[in-house]
Scaffold this active site. Structure first.
Site, PDB file in Angstrom:
ATOM      1  N   CYS A 284      48.758  47.178  29.869  1.00 19.07           N
ATOM      2  CA  CYS A 284      49.562  48.176  30.371  1.00 19.07           C
ATOM      3  C   CYS A 284      50.692  48.691  29.552  1.00 19.07           C
ATOM      4  O   CYS A 284      51.108  49.537  29.448  1.00 19.07           O
ATOM      5  CB  CYS A 284      49.884  48.178  31.795  1.00 19.07           C
ATOM      6  SG  CYS A 284      48.924  47.111  32.759  1.00 19.07           S
TER       7      CYS A 284
ATOM      8  N   SER B 225      40.776  39.971  41.692  1.00 18.83           N
ATOM      9  CA  SER B 225      39.819  41.287  41.024  1.00 18.83           C
ATOM     10  C   SER B 225      38.739  40.548  40.242  1.00 18.83           C
ATOM     11  O   SER B 225      39.183  39.820  39.687  1.00 18.83           O
ATOM     12  CB  SER B 225      40.886  41.833  40.249  1.00 18.83           C
ATOM     13  OG  SER B 225      40.199  42.696  39.514  1.00 18.83           O
TER      14      SER B 225
HETATM   15  C1  PLP Z   1      44.688  42.745  36.150  1.00 21.23           C
HETATM   16  C2  PLP Z   1      45.773  42.513  36.909  1.00 21.23           C
HETATM   17  C3  PLP Z   1      46.082  43.432  38.163  1.00 21.23           C
HETATM   18  C4  PLP Z   1      45.317  44.553  38.280  1.00 21.23           C
HETATM   19  O1  PLP Z   1      43.733  44.296  38.618  1.00 21.23           O
HETATM   20  P1  PLP Z   1      42.887  45.737  38.383  1.00 21.23           P
HETATM   21  O2  PLP Z   1      41.520  45.010  39.030  1.00 21.23           O
HETATM   22  O3  PLP Z   1      42.869  45.895  36.921  1.00 21.23           O
HETATM   23  O4  PLP Z   1      43.421  46.480  39.023  1.00 21.23           O
HETATM   24  C5  PLP Z   1      46.676  42.905  39.013  1.00 21.23           C
HETATM   25  N1  PLP Z   1      47.681  41.684  38.818  1.00 21.23           N
HETATM   26  C6  PLP Z   1      47.463  40.868  37.611  1.00 21.23           C
HETATM   27  C7  PLP Z   1      47.948  39.512  37.758  1.00 21.23           C
HETATM   28  C8  PLP Z   1      46.439  41.323  36.757  1.00 21.23           C
HETATM   29  O5  PLP Z   1      46.290  40.384  35.774  1.00 21.23           O
END
Ligand code: PLP
Length: 396
Positions: free
Chosen positions: A324, A199
């Site tokens: 979250c 991401s």
């Molecule tokens: C932030 C995160 C996600 C989610 O990514 P987004 O782009 O915010 O949906 C998934 N897994 C981990 C380990 C993260 O830190």
């Protein structure tokens, strides 16, 4: 003054990433699926970004699927592996107890559909052993999903070894590399990875854009249906500007990775050393095998939420765990997974650094945390009971 120490939640965009996006919000606005020249200019940029991103993780361009971020990539990886398994009569999935909710909640959904889920223990140091995966794999296992680095406590998992075991046993291997990408080296071939999520906003790129890497030959399921974008594996007009920003951010992160990690690690260890001086405090996760920028502590006798608010008053942006779970009264599932008691898990603080942080900021933060923890304990009835010997300290 703001001291930003919440880089595991999201990061500030790099100037180069913003600059890379602007032309695609302004003059080069065509739809890459259009046949005219405006569309083809966008299609050409998309092709190049895909090649650059693939190159950074040792993949081929056709193995890259652009998604709306890490959550979507995780969802698609797990759902696809489940579909493949279902067709072969394999309905067992292995993962760990401290995955991101994008993985855990998808697994819960699959469990309701009849899949059997085994969550591996991550021990007190927050690291799963390859042997555990080997022991858990059965005839009917269709997927092993283990994150590269944990988002709360930063511990780094032996994914290459787990991947090798999965290869040998002919089981698909997915890794959520969202916290690792841009911070730790990734080579999907060398690390035996079949599917990988990343991401952009976790490595100084824009939000709402990510990648699912899928090894050639794996029949992936589309979770967004519609047009034929991404070779029919993910419908929807491509978010070109965000993709350009992600490519630029990943290029920059990978070019300076060793240098940045080295500098951030020094700040991290200074912060850990400072906070360790606080009585009845404990570092969460292995001290060595952790992300260069991750610090996570539990302090006995306090509430993490109060600590956060008082640090915010002093200009420090921190977290009590993952974004979250903040705001909910449930303690972090990650801290519970490494064996912290509920009361202790409630008193957690996550500080995640970037190369933009300075020595002065770290010094200021250590002092601020010491003072705020002392203040909160001075007004805490639980702390009074501990000090009076009515209750036993859990953190020595
Ligand atoms: C932030 C995160 C996600 C989610 O990514 P987004 O782009 O915010 O949906 C998934 N897994 C981990 C380990 C993260 O830190």
């Amino acid at each position: 003054m703001t001291i930003y120490l919440d880089n595991a939640a999201t990061t500030k965009m790099r100037k180069t990433a913003i600059a890379a996006m602007l032309p695609y919000l302004d003059t080069i606005y065509g739809n890459p699926s259009s046949l005219h020249s405006a569309g083809q200019d966008a299609a050409e940029a998309l092709l190049q970004a895909r090649q650059r991103i693939a190159g950074r993780i040792g993949a081929s361009p056709e193995e890259i699927i652009f998604t709306s971020g890490g959550s979507e990539a995780d969802n698609q990886a797990l759902i696809s592996a489940a579909r493949i398994g279902h067709k072969q009569g394999k309905r067992h999935i292995i993962s760990t107890a401290f995955e991101h909710h994008a993985v855990l909640h998808t697994l819960e959904k699959l469990a309701k559909e009849g899949f059997e889920i085994t969550l591996l223990d991550v021990h007190e140091n927050g690291i799963v052993l390859p042997q555990q995966a080997a022991d858990a794999i059965r005839e009917d296992t269709c997927l092993v999903s283990v994150m590269y680095a944990n988002n709360e406590i930063g511990t780094i998992q032996p994914i290459e070894e787990i991947g090798a075991i999965c290869r040998e046993r002919k089981v698909l291997f997915h890794t959520d590399a969202v916290q690792a990408a841009g911070h730790l080296p990734i080579d999907v071939k060398e690390q035996n990875i079949d599917m990988l999520s990343l991401s952009a906003h976790k490595f100084h790129g824009p939000k709402g854009i990510g990648v699912l890497y899928v090894k050639k030959g794996i029949p992936i399921t589309a979770v967004i249906e519609g047009g034929a974008q991404e070779r029919g594996r993910r419908a929807g007009t491509e978010n070109i500007s965000a993709i350009m920003g992600m490519a630029a951010a990943l290029d920059e992160a990978c070019t300076h990775m060793d240098d940045c990690a080295g500098r951030v690690r020094i700040l991290r260890d200074k912060l850990i050393a400072g906070l360790t001086q606080i009585p009845h405090a404990i570092l969460n996760g292995d001290a060595g095998r952790r992300l260069p920028g991750n610090v996570n502590f539990c302090f006995e006798g306090i509430e993490g939420e109060s600590l956060l608010l008082l640090l915010d008053d002093r200009g420090i942006c921190a977290s009590s765990g993952s974004a979250c779970t903040s705001g909910s009264l449930e303690p972090s599932h990650v801290l519970l997974a490494i064996g912290r008691a509920h009361d202790i898990a409630h008193g957690s603080l996550r500080l995640t650094l970037s190369e933009e942080n300075t020595e002065e900021e770290i010094g200021y933060t250590i002092q601020a945390v010491k003072e705020v923890v002392a203040y909160l304990r001075s007004i805490s009835p639980i702390w009074r009971d501990l000090v009076d010997g009515k209750k036993d300290f859990m953190i020595k």
